[in-house]
Scaffold this motif. Structure first.
Motif, PDB file in Angstrom:
ATOM      1  N   GLY A  68       0.815  -1.210   0.000  1.00 38.59           N
ATOM      2  CA  GLY A  68       0.000   0.000   0.000  1.00 38.59           C
ATOM      3  C   GLY A  68       0.846   1.257   0.000  1.00 38.59           C
ATOM      4  O   GLY A  68       0.529   2.229  -0.698  1.00 38.59           O
ATOM      5  N   ALA A  69       1.934   1.251   0.781  1.00 38.30           N
ATOM      6  CA  ALA A  69       2.820   2.423   0.831  1.00 38.30           C
ATOM      7  C   ALA A  69       3.460   2.676  -0.528  1.00 38.30           C
ATOM      8  O   ALA A  69       3.595   3.832  -0.961  1.00 38.30           O
ATOM      9  CB  ALA A  69       3.891   2.222   1.895  1.00 38.30           C
ATOM     10  N   LEU A  70       3.858   1.605  -1.215  1.00 35.78           N
ATOM     11  CA  LEU A  70       4.466   1.765  -2.537  1.00 35.78           C
ATOM     12  C   LEU A  70       3.464   2.319  -3.544  1.00 35.78           C
ATOM     13  O   LEU A  70       3.812   3.165  -4.380  1.00 35.78           O
ATOM     14  CB  LEU A  70       5.016   0.421  -3.016  1.00 35.78           C
ATOM     15  CG  LEU A  70       6.275  -0.083  -2.320  1.00 35.78           C
ATOM     16  CD1 LEU A  70       6.624  -1.489  -2.790  1.00 35.78           C
ATOM     17  CD2 LEU A  70       7.452   0.861  -2.565  1.00 35.78           C
ATOM     18  N   ILE A  71       2.216   1.843  -3.460  1.00 35.93           N
ATOM     19  CA  ILE A  71       1.183   2.327  -4.380  1.00 35.93           C
ATOM     20  C   ILE A  71       0.913   3.810  -4.151  1.00 35.93           C
ATOM     21  O   ILE A  71       0.834   4.603  -5.092  1.00 35.93           O
ATOM     22  CB  ILE A  71      -0.108   1.507  -4.214  1.00 35.93           C
ATOM     23  CG1 ILE A  71       0.116   0.078  -4.728  1.00 35.93           C
ATOM     24  CG2 ILE A  71      -1.264   2.166  -4.966  1.00 35.93           C
ATOM     25  CD1 ILE A  71      -1.041  -0.863  -4.450  1.00 35.93           C
ATOM     26  N   VAL A  72       0.778   4.199  -2.879  1.00 37.84           N
ATOM     27  CA  VAL A  72       0.526   5.603  -2.553  1.00 37.84           C
ATOM     28  C   VAL A  72       1.695   6.473  -3.007  1.00 37.84           C
ATOM     29  O   VAL A  72       1.509   7.541  -3.598  1.00 37.84           O
ATOM     30  CB  VAL A  72       0.272   5.772  -1.039  1.00 37.84           C
ATOM     31  CG1 VAL A  72       0.243   7.249  -0.666  1.00 37.84           C
ATOM     32  CG2 VAL A  72      -1.026   5.096  -0.634  1.00 37.84           C
ATOM     33  N   GLN A  73       2.927   6.003  -2.728  1.00 35.15           N
ATOM     34  CA  GLN A  73       4.110   6.775  -3.128  1.00 35.15           C
ATOM     35  C   GLN A  73       4.168   6.927  -4.645  1.00 35.15           C
ATOM     36  O   GLN A  73       4.494   8.003  -5.167  1.00 35.15           O
ATOM     37  CB  GLN A  73       5.370   6.080  -2.603  1.00 35.15           C
ATOM     38  CG  GLN A  73       6.658   6.859  -2.784  1.00 35.15           C
ATOM     39  CD  GLN A  73       7.322   6.591  -4.116  1.00 35.15           C
ATOM     40  OE1 GLN A  73       7.066   5.584  -4.756  1.00 35.15           O
ATOM     41  NE2 GLN A  73       8.166   7.508  -4.547  1.00 35.15           N
ATOM     42  N   HIS A  74       3.840   5.852  -5.361  1.00 32.57           N
ATOM     43  CA  HIS A  74       3.884   5.891  -6.825  1.00 32.57           C
ATOM     44  C   HIS A  74       2.856   6.870  -7.372  1.00 32.57           C
ATOM     45  O   HIS A  74       3.139   7.649  -8.293  1.00 32.57           O
ATOM     46  CB  HIS A  74       3.630   4.494  -7.377  1.00 32.57           C
ATOM     47  CG  HIS A  74       3.616   4.425  -8.877  1.00 32.57           C
ATOM     48  ND1 HIS A  74       4.760   4.485  -9.636  1.00 32.57           N
ATOM     49  CD2 HIS A  74       2.583   4.306  -9.760  1.00 32.57           C
ATOM     50  CE1 HIS A  74       4.451   4.407 -10.916  1.00 32.57           C
ATOM     51  NE2 HIS A  74       3.139   4.303 -11.018  1.00 32.57           N
ATOM     52  N   ARG A  75       1.660   6.856  -6.799  1.00 36.89           N
ATOM     53  CA  ARG A  75       0.587   7.709  -7.310  1.00 36.89           C
ATOM     54  C   ARG A  75       0.830   9.185  -7.005  1.00 36.89           C
ATOM     55  O   ARG A  75       0.382  10.051  -7.746  1.00 36.89           O
ATOM     56  CB  ARG A  75      -0.748   7.262  -6.724  1.00 36.89           C
ATOM     57  CG  ARG A  75      -1.232   5.919  -7.278  1.00 36.89           C
ATOM     58  CD  ARG A  75      -2.563   5.526  -6.695  1.00 36.89           C
ATOM     59  NE  ARG A  75      -3.087   4.327  -7.347  1.00 36.89           N
ATOM     60  CZ  ARG A  75      -4.245   3.738  -7.019  1.00 36.89           C
ATOM     61  NH1 ARG A  75      -4.976   4.252  -6.040  1.00 36.89           N
ATOM     62  NH2 ARG A  75      -4.649   2.665  -7.656  1.00 36.89           N
TER      63      ARG A  75
END
Length: 257
Positions: A68-75
């Protein structure tokens, strides 16, 4: 194209690429991202003290938080990058180093017969990682900066790309797999319309792709070099380097002659 202009262009390219590199490092090592990563490491490693099914649940939760952290950071990122093979090796090395440090602390806790040995070893591993974070940042920066020295062997000068605004855009795009429109505008210090005009020219030439995203509920525009655009930039940078190298290899005239 004289030597001074070529050297100035090369310096400008490197300066702009460093701006993209700095933004990548800032995004990946921002405090919430680092804290979340260390929390996940602690949760997964400490789970070896938990009975089943809580141990499995803790590991699944840790993986979910990391994902989830990676997805948020990517977005939310203004600059995006597809990891190279060297970066993947670096990530694997970080993972192995965490395991090695954890095992060393785990052996120590076992020898001292301490309660909750995995939890103590996990906490010690995280505490050890905190002061190592600046070193990891420098290593990561060094790895991503190496890319600008690869693929610069075809000495083709590109007059279309050498227009300062276009050269600034592609120099910022080169280290990344996608850069947000606002980051380009603010870094180059130009207006929306002027930047849009140059991006449209690059897109018509087949050098960039433009796409919009609403992943966070806000419309964001990302610009990305096409394979043809990346080759053209690398060849143009090679041509500039060749001009400078040839000039530097020539004997300089002595004063008074």
């Amino acid at each position: 194209m004289n030597t001074h202009d070529a050297q100035s262009s090369l310096d400008g390219i490197r300066r702009l690429q460093d701006r993209t590199h700095n933004e990548l490092v800032r995004q990946y090592f921002v405090l919430p991202q680092v804290a979340t990563s260390l929390l996940v490491v602690f949760l997964v490693l400490a789970s070896f003290d938990f009975p089943e099914p809580w141990a499995t649940a803790a590991r699944v939760l840790g993986c979910a938080v990391a994902g989830g952290a990676l997805i948020v950071q990517h977005r939310r990122s203004s600059v995006r990058r597809t990891p190279t093979d060297r970066e993947l090796v670096l990530y694997a090395g970080w993972g192995v180093s965490y395991i090695v440090v954890f095992v060393a602390f785990r052996i120590t806790t076992w020898a001292l017969d301490l309660p909750a040995p995995a939890t103590i070893a996990a906490a010690a591993t995280v505490v050890t990682a905190i002061p190592a974070n600046p070193l990891i940042r420098r290593i990561y920066r060094g790895v991503i900066q190496q890319d600008r020295r690869h693929g610069l062997m075809d000495p083709f000068f590109n007059g279309f790309l050498h227009v300062p605004a276009r050269l600034s855009i592609v120099a910022l795009l080169a280290p990344a797999s996608g850069v947000e429109f606002g980051f380009l505008r603010d870094t180059i210090k130009t207006g929306d319309s002027a930047l849009s005009e140059q991006i449209s020219a690059l897109a018509e030439a087949g050098y960039v792709w433009v796409r919009t995203s609403q992943e966070t509920g806000t419309r964001r525009t990302y610009v990305q070099l096409t394979p043809e655009g990346r080759r053209a930039f690398e060849r143009h940078a090679a041509a500039l380097e060749r001009i400078v190298a040839v000039a530097q290899a020539q004997p300089q005239p002595h004063a008074g002659r």
